[in-house]
Motif scaffolding. Sequence first.
Motif, PDB file in Angstrom:
ATOM      1  N   ASN A  11       0.829  -1.215   0.000  1.00  0.00           N
ATOM      2  CA  ASN A  11       0.000   0.000   0.000  1.00  0.00           C
ATOM      3  C   ASN A  11       0.859   1.259   0.000  1.00  0.00           C
ATOM      4  OD1 ASN A  11      -2.683  -1.157   0.067  1.00  0.00           O
ATOM      5  ND2 ASN A  11      -2.187  -1.871   2.120  1.00  0.00           N
ATOM      6  N   LYS A  12       1.942   1.231   0.760  1.00  0.00           N
ATOM      7  CA  LYS A  12       2.849   2.380   0.794  1.00  0.00           C
ATOM      8  C   LYS A  12       3.478   2.602  -0.576  1.00  0.00           C
ATOM      9  CE  LYS A  12       6.922   4.210   3.181  1.00  0.00           C
ATOM     10  NZ  LYS A  12       7.952   3.944   4.238  1.00  0.00           N
ATOM     11  N   TYR A  13       3.868   1.512  -1.221  1.00  0.00           N
ATOM     12  CA  TYR A  13       4.475   1.631  -2.546  1.00  0.00           C
ATOM     13  C   TYR A  13       3.502   2.305  -3.517  1.00  0.00           C
ATOM     14  CZ  TYR A  13       6.340   0.449  -7.123  1.00  0.00           C
ATOM     15  OH  TYR A  13       6.801   0.540  -8.414  1.00  0.00           O
ATOM     16  N   ILE A  14       2.264   1.800  -3.551  1.00  0.00           N
ATOM     17  CA  ILE A  14       1.265   2.357  -4.473  1.00  0.00           C
ATOM     18  C   ILE A  14       0.975   3.819  -4.138  1.00  0.00           C
ATOM     19  CG2 ILE A  14      -1.156   2.216  -5.179  1.00  0.00           C
ATOM     20  CD1 ILE A  14      -0.939  -0.852  -4.824  1.00  0.00           C
ATOM     21  N   ASN A  15       0.731   4.106  -2.858  1.00  0.00           N
ATOM     22  CA  ASN A  15       0.372   5.473  -2.452  1.00  0.00           C
ATOM     23  C   ASN A  15       1.506   6.455  -2.701  1.00  0.00           C
ATOM     24  OD1 ASN A  15      -2.168   4.630  -1.606  1.00  0.00           O
ATOM     25  ND2 ASN A  15      -1.499   4.237   0.500  1.00  0.00           N
ATOM     26  N   ASN A  16       2.731   6.060  -2.386  1.00  0.00           N
ATOM     27  CA  ASN A  16       3.869   6.957  -2.586  1.00  0.00           C
ATOM     28  C   ASN A  16       4.109   7.252  -4.064  1.00  0.00           C
ATOM     29  OD1 ASN A  16       4.168   6.873   0.159  1.00  0.00           O
ATOM     30  ND2 ASN A  16       6.368   6.517   0.131  1.00  0.00           N
ATOM     31  N   MET A  17       3.950   6.245  -4.895  1.00  0.00           N
ATOM     32  CA  MET A  17       4.125   6.488  -6.324  1.00  0.00           C
ATOM     33  C   MET A  17       3.033   7.408  -6.855  1.00  0.00           C
ATOM     34  SD  MET A  17       6.962   5.168  -7.218  1.00  0.00           S
ATOM     35  CE  MET A  17       6.703   5.884  -8.840  1.00  0.00           C
ATOM     36  N   GLU A  18       1.815   7.230  -6.371  1.00  0.00           N
ATOM     37  CA  GLU A  18       0.718   8.099  -6.805  1.00  0.00           C
ATOM     38  C   GLU A  18       0.975   9.552  -6.415  1.00  0.00           C
ATOM     39  OE1 GLU A  18      -2.771   6.456  -5.052  1.00  0.00           O
ATOM     40  OE2 GLU A  18      -3.112   4.995  -6.669  1.00  0.00           O
ATOM     41  N   LYS A  19       1.624   9.749  -5.259  1.00  0.00           N
ATOM     42  CA  LYS A  19       1.886  11.107  -4.756  1.00  0.00           C
ATOM     43  C   LYS A  19       3.234  11.666  -5.206  1.00  0.00           C
ATOM     44  CE  LYS A  19      -0.827  10.183  -0.575  1.00  0.00           C
ATOM     45  NZ  LYS A  19      -0.779   9.944   0.893  1.00  0.00           N
ATOM     46  N   GLY A  20       3.971  10.875  -5.971  1.00  0.00           N
ATOM     47  CA  GLY A  20       5.272  11.340  -6.430  1.00  0.00           C
ATOM     48  C   GLY A  20       6.338  11.308  -5.361  1.00  0.00           C
ATOM     49  N   LEU A  21       6.133  10.486  -4.336  1.00  0.00           N
ATOM     50  CA  LEU A  21       7.100  10.377  -3.244  1.00  0.00           C
ATOM     51  C   LEU A  21       8.046   9.204  -3.497  1.00  0.00           C
ATOM     52  CD1 LEU A  21       4.620  10.851  -0.245  1.00  0.00           C
ATOM     53  CD2 LEU A  21       6.070  12.593  -1.325  1.00  0.00           C
ATOM     54  N   GLY A  22       9.130   9.164  -2.753  1.00  0.00           N
ATOM     55  CA  GLY A  22      10.094   8.088  -2.896  1.00  0.00           C
ATOM     56  C   GLY A  22       9.564   6.773  -2.359  1.00  0.00           C
ATOM     57  N   VAL A  23      10.082   5.660  -2.892  1.00  0.00           N
ATOM     58  CA  VAL A  23       9.658   4.340  -2.432  1.00  0.00           C
ATOM     59  C   VAL A  23      10.835   3.518  -1.889  1.00  0.00           C
ATOM     60  CG1 VAL A  23       7.635   4.174  -3.907  1.00  0.00           C
ATOM     61  CG2 VAL A  23       9.855   3.417  -4.792  1.00  0.00           C
ATOM     62  N   LYS A  24      12.031   4.085  -1.898  1.00  0.00           N
ATOM     63  CA  LYS A  24      13.183   3.351  -1.371  1.00  0.00           C
ATOM     64  C   LYS A  24      13.149   3.363   0.158  1.00  0.00           C
ATOM     65  CE  LYS A  24      16.624   3.786  -5.071  1.00  0.00           C
ATOM     66  NZ  LYS A  24      15.673   3.229  -5.960  1.00  0.00           N
ATOM     67  N   ASP A  25      13.465   2.205   0.753  1.00  0.00           N
ATOM     68  CA  ASP A  25      13.569   2.169   2.212  1.00  0.00           C
ATOM     69  C   ASP A  25      14.974   1.803   2.670  1.00  0.00           C
ATOM     70  OD1 ASP A  25      13.740  -0.542   1.719  1.00  0.00           O
ATOM     71  OD2 ASP A  25      12.012  -1.103   2.932  1.00  0.00           O
ATOM     72  N   PHE A  26      15.869   1.619   1.689  1.00  0.00           N
ATOM     73  CA  PHE A  26      17.265   1.306   2.036  1.00  0.00           C
ATOM     74  C   PHE A  26      18.171   1.714   0.883  1.00  0.00           C
ATOM     75  CE2 PHE A  26      20.914  -1.553   1.591  1.00  0.00           C
ATOM     76  CZ  PHE A  26      21.523  -1.387   2.825  1.00  0.00           C
ATOM     77  N   GLU A  27      19.304   2.309   1.221  1.00  0.00           N
ATOM     78  CA  GLU A  27      20.287   2.684   0.214  1.00  0.00           C
ATOM     79  C   GLU A  27      21.649   2.743   0.871  1.00  0.00           C
ATOM     80  OE1 GLU A  27      19.701   5.358  -3.623  1.00  0.00           O
ATOM     81  OE2 GLU A  27      19.921   6.588  -1.817  1.00  0.00           O
ATOM     82  N   GLU A  28      22.639   2.144   0.224  1.00  0.00           N
ATOM     83  CA  GLU A  28      23.970   2.096   0.823  1.00  0.00           C
ATOM     84  C   GLU A  28      25.032   2.071  -0.267  1.00  0.00           C
ATOM     85  OE1 GLU A  28      26.441  -0.649   4.048  1.00  0.00           O
ATOM     86  OE2 GLU A  28      24.918  -1.581   2.777  1.00  0.00           O
ATOM     87  N   LYS A  29      26.015   2.944  -0.154  1.00  0.00           N
ATOM     88  CA  LYS A  29      27.158   2.963  -1.071  1.00  0.00           C
ATOM     89  C   LYS A  29      28.216   2.010  -0.536  1.00  0.00           C
ATOM     90  CE  LYS A  29      29.713   4.858  -4.425  1.00  0.00           C
ATOM     91  NZ  LYS A  29      29.340   4.832  -5.858  1.00  0.00           N
ATOM     92  N   LEU A  30      28.579   1.030  -1.339  1.00  0.00           N
ATOM     93  CA  LEU A  30      29.573   0.049  -0.914  1.00  0.00           C
ATOM     94  C   LEU A  30      30.967   0.507  -1.321  1.00  0.00           C
ATOM     95  CD1 LEU A  30      27.795  -3.295  -1.895  1.00  0.00           C
ATOM     96  CD2 LEU A  30      27.916  -2.218   0.348  1.00  0.00           C
ATOM     97  N   GLU A  31      31.875   0.493  -0.367  1.00  0.00           N
ATOM     98  CA  GLU A  31      33.250   0.918  -0.625  1.00  0.00           C
ATOM     99  C   GLU A  31      34.226   0.051   0.152  1.00  0.00           C
ATOM    100  OE1 GLU A  31      32.852   4.988   0.715  1.00  0.00           O
ATOM    101  OE2 GLU A  31      32.677   5.714  -1.355  1.00  0.00           O
ATOM    102  N   GLY A  32      35.479   0.055  -0.290  1.00  0.00           N
ATOM    103  CA  GLY A  32      36.553  -0.586   0.453  1.00  0.00           C
ATOM    104  C   GLY A  32      36.321  -2.053   0.729  1.00  0.00           C
ATOM    105  N   LYS A  33      36.600  -2.450   1.957  1.00  0.00           N
ATOM    106  CA  LYS A  33      36.521  -3.855   2.342  1.00  0.00           C
ATOM    107  C   LYS A  33      35.111  -4.407   2.184  1.00  0.00           C
ATOM    108  CE  LYS A  33      37.793  -7.038   6.100  1.00  0.00           C
ATOM    109  NZ  LYS A  33      38.399  -7.173   7.448  1.00  0.00           N
ATOM    110  N   LYS A  34      34.122  -3.599   2.481  1.00  0.00           N
ATOM    111  CA  LYS A  34      32.741  -4.066   2.388  1.00  0.00           C
ATOM    112  C   LYS A  34      32.371  -4.391   0.938  1.00  0.00           C
ATOM    113  CE  LYS A  34      28.372  -3.162   4.653  1.00  0.00           C
ATOM    114  NZ  LYS A  34      27.646  -2.241   5.556  1.00  0.00           N
ATOM    115  N   LYS A  35      32.783  -3.521   0.013  1.00  0.00           N
ATOM    116  CA  LYS A  35      32.481  -3.748  -1.397  1.00  0.00           C
ATOM    117  C   LYS A  35      33.226  -4.978  -1.920  1.00  0.00           C
ATOM    118  CE  LYS A  35      32.426  -1.559  -5.939  1.00  0.00           C
ATOM    119  NZ  LYS A  35      32.720  -0.339  -6.721  1.00  0.00           N
ATOM    120  N   THR A  36      34.504  -5.091  -1.563  1.00  0.00           N
ATOM    121  CA  THR A  36      35.296  -6.238  -2.008  1.00  0.00           C
ATOM    122  C   THR A  36      34.725  -7.537  -1.464  1.00  0.00           C
ATOM    123  OG1 THR A  36      37.298  -4.880  -2.124  1.00  0.00           O
ATOM    124  CG2 THR A  36      37.604  -7.271  -1.982  1.00  0.00           C
TER     125      THR A  36
END
Length: 365
Positions: A273-298
């Motif tokens: 429901n959040k996904y549908i409602n947020n897209m209808e309102k032009g809001l973001g739908v991501k709940d996680f984002e992470e840039k992988l670098e260094g040891k974690k990326k490797t």
Amino acid sequence: MKSIYIHIPFCAQKCFYCAFSSYPDKLSLSGEYINALIKEMSGHKNFNAQTLYIGGGTPSVLSEENLEKLFKAVEENFGPVKNFLESTFEANPESLTEEKIILLKKYGFNRLSMGLQSSNDDILKNLGRIHDRRMFIKSYSDARSMGFDNINIDLIAGCPSQNLENFKEDISFVLTLNPEHFSVYGMEISEGTKFFKEGYAPDDALVKEMLLYAHNFLPKRAYSHYEISNFSKHGFESVHNNNYWLGGDYLGLGCAAAGYLNGTRSSNTDDLNKYINNMEKGLGVKDFEEKLEGKKKTGESAMIALRRLEGVKLTSEISGYFGQEIDALVSRRLLTKENGCIKLSEQGLFFANKVFSCFVEPFGV
């Protein structure tokens, strides 16, 4: 290589082992969901990808009207389906009608992934599946007769009431169908599933015996064991999934879809429901984002690549970060070093999660 994954979070019935984001009681929202999905697609118009994968859930549960609407939107935003190097559609037998197969061929899908799980009707009932063996044969035969020449079939090892002989019969049954690709998954019980709530636990020793049988037997029948759970005839490895395992970029679209672009991994909300409602309102739908670098990326790159049986090149970067862990895994005969690569040993295949845990935080064997 770049890929597009589209998640369809609907199904006819939740299987008792399923931990994926899927809703058996919200199909009435499928029209609104497709509209929301189309809006998300438009924000990534002209994303240049070589593979397309529509998974779930059960994508084939969608109506023909909604499927066509989805396929048209894919073409409007990313180009003709027929132009993708590989375009896969997941389906279950009970909802894969002749009309839907015709629609898939009309738009140019060239690969079908079908959920069998077992060829034994009693075991299928124990899993919460709503198809039977005869139904699977019918839908598979329809797909073949209508031109699909690249089909994957899924099986599960470790089902309730299953024994080694049942499993061997499953393998034999699938071989009579002669698919291009096999996926054989060991049963894993995740929190929140019906099996978890009921306290079901597969016999690990039996599951290992089943998987070892597949590992040893299927290559004798011209199916290369190229990834932990996957076997294919020559030239039919999953291009889309290989892109995941080799660290390529992929765009994830839809409720609960995950993506990895330019070193950043992300996932959308799994709240339908959040996904549908947020897209209808032009809001973001991501709940996680992470840039992988260094040891974690490797570490993550090495871990994912190790799913392939050919392993991963042992670079100075991997050695620098994980040399101690790798040596310990080799001494425990879970990894092998060969021709400048590290790869899972036969023993490591069945304890892969223990191996992978050494490449993610907290680090250590």
